[in-house]
Design an enzyme around this catalytic site. Structure first.
Site, PDB file in Angstrom:
ATOM      1  CG  ASP A   1      -5.133  -7.622  -4.947  1.00  0.00           C
ATOM      2  OD1 ASP A   1      -5.316  -7.087  -3.826  1.00  0.00           O
ATOM      3  OD2 ASP A   1      -6.067  -8.016  -5.677  1.00  0.00           O
TER       4      ASP A   1
ATOM      5  N   GLY B   1       0.865  -1.186   0.000  1.00  0.00           N
ATOM      6  CA  GLY B   1       0.000   0.000   0.000  1.00  0.00           C
ATOM      7  C   GLY B   1       0.899   1.232   0.000  1.00  0.00           C
TER       8      GLY B   1
ATOM      9  N   GLY C   1       0.248   5.319  -1.277  1.00  0.00           N
ATOM     10  CA  GLY C   1      -0.753   6.186  -0.662  1.00  0.00           C
ATOM     11  C   GLY C   1      -0.131   7.333   0.119  1.00  0.00           C
ATOM     12  CD  GLN C   2      -2.373  11.715   3.991  1.00  0.00           C
ATOM     13  OE1 GLN C   2      -3.269  10.997   4.430  1.00  0.00           O
ATOM     14  NE2 GLN C   2      -2.227  12.964   4.363  1.00  0.00           N
TER      15      GLN C   2
ATOM     16  CE1 TYR D   1      -9.743   3.231   7.819  1.00  0.00           C
ATOM     17  CE2 TYR D   1     -10.444   4.948   9.327  1.00  0.00           C
ATOM     18  CZ  TYR D   1      -9.441   4.303   8.633  1.00  0.00           C
ATOM     19  OH  TYR D   1      -8.145   4.737   8.747  1.00  0.00           O
TER      20      TYR D   1
ATOM     21  CG  ASP E   1      -0.224   0.864  -4.058  1.00  0.00           C
ATOM     22  OD1 ASP E   1      -0.131   1.531  -3.003  1.00  0.00           O
ATOM     23  OD2 ASP E   1      -1.290   0.792  -4.724  1.00  0.00           O
TER      24      ASP E   1
ATOM     25  CE  LYS F   1      -7.502   1.126   9.611  1.00  0.00           C
ATOM     26  NZ  LYS F   1      -6.291   0.525   9.040  1.00  0.00           N
TER      27      LYS F   1
END
Ligand code: NAD
Ligand code: AKB
Length: 310
Positions: free
Chosen positions: A52, A8, A11-12, A142, A34, A146
């Site tokens: 993936d 990942g 991303g940010q 979400y 990613d 988490k």
């Protein structure tokens, strides 16, 4: 050489984490992965593989064949995007975690970083200086994913000795990479709009206080937690972490100190309900006590760096 995989990575958080880890641990030791293939700053700067997070077989083969010993699992759907596709959010956020936890259970991986979020808290949680251990009844898909993830991390540690470390990140603010579909994204977008046309339409109400943090602090916290001696990492679910708490109105005022004619309007949308269910501020005394966490950026410092660098 011990290899690190950031899954990942485009991303940010991943963009900045990969660049920092490569500086600290060596370019060739840090492999970025990613689903996307469009992050040149990462791809051109060291090893990259398209993977993936849900493709169990490919991940397993890659990790074993390449002697990956540390994984930072960042692939997930964030709060606002997850509400639009709850089933897929649950699948990605949970199955992706199990694939990595199971590889650690089988001793292929030595250490995992998996991020949680302030989204684990809900409307029944004490909102100010939210403690580490408190009522947690999240009302977003979400937040539910988490919270469940935290429970599974602790379970894998207790039952199978898996070394998994985690932080409940607040909303993160950065200029090197854009946020990926969260409720705190306004606090990044506001800087782009302040620079572009000095006007911003905020999707939250002016008095909505949320816990936030500048990305440099978040990356430093992540690496400090991962480098901490195992005996200092006493919380095996996820650590509260705090930086700065502010409302959109307070952030706008701080920007106006630098750009006096900046204007903000408020047009709350579906993200307001998500923000209303999250804390105003976080008590991170356990992180401070156990592994020496200390934030560096205050509001004005963060605003200054954001406006300088965008
Ligand atoms: P992001 O949306 O910016 O990045 C996620 C990355 O994962 C993207 O590059 C995306 O292409 C990739 N990805 C999505 N599905 C994938 C898949 N199936 N396989 C491989 N890659 C896939 O998210 P972020 O802000 O960098 O967040 C990273 C993690 O930190 C997430 O778990 C998020 O919940 C958590 N977190 C972030 C914040 C924040 O403010 N950014 C706050 C709290 C927690
Ligand atoms: C989001 O808004 O979804 C994220 C987070 C706080 O987890 N930034």
């Amino acid at each position: 050489m011990k290899k690190i995989l950031v899954l990942g990575a485009c991303g940010q958080i991943g963009t900045e984490l990969v660049l920092t880890l490569r500086q600290l641990k060596g370019e060739e030791s840090v492999i970025a992965a990613d689903l996307k293939n469009e992050c040149p700053e990462i791809i051109n700067n060291g090893p990259y593989i398209q993977l993936d997070a849900l493709d169990k077989q490919s991940i397993r083969t890659y990790i074993i064949d390449n002697n990956i010993k540390e994984v930072y699992l960042l692939a997930a759907l964030l709060s606002a995007t997850a509400e639009k596709n709850p089933e897929f959010a649950w699948k990605l956020n949970m199955e992706g975690l199990f694939i990595i936890l199971d590889l650690a259970k089988e001793k292929h991986i030595d250490k995992i970083f998996w991020p949680s979020s302030i989204a684990v808290f809900g409307p029944t949680t004490p909102m100010d200086q939210t403690p580490q251990h408190t009522i947690m009844e999240p009302t977003t898909v979400y937040g539910i994913s988490k919270q469940a993830g935290e429970r599974w991390c602790e379970y894998y540690n207790l039952k199978f000795g898996v070394d998994v470390r985690s932080i409940r990140y607040p909303g993160l603010i950065s200029y090197k990479s854009l946020p990926g579909g969260g409720t705190t994204d306004y606090a990044v977008d506001i800087f782009y709009k302040a620079k572009e046309n000095k006007k911003f339409n905020c999707f939250l109400k002016e008095d909505t206080a949320l816990p936030m943090m500048f990305m440099d602090d978040a990356i430093r916290a992540t690496i400090e937690l991962m480098d901490a001696p195992i005996e200092n990492v006493k919380i095996k679910s996820s650590y509260n972490l705090a930086g700065i708490s502010f409302t959109p109105a307070v952030l706008a005022k701080a920007i106006q100190k630098v750009i006096p004619d900046f204007e903000i309007e408020y047009h709350p949308d579906f993200r307001q309900a998500i923000a209303d269910s999250w804390p105003n501020s976080i008590d991170d005394s356990m992180s401070k006590k156990h592994w020496g966490w200390e934030p560096k950026f205050d509001l004005d410092g963060m605003v200054h760096v954001m406006l300088e660098n965008l």
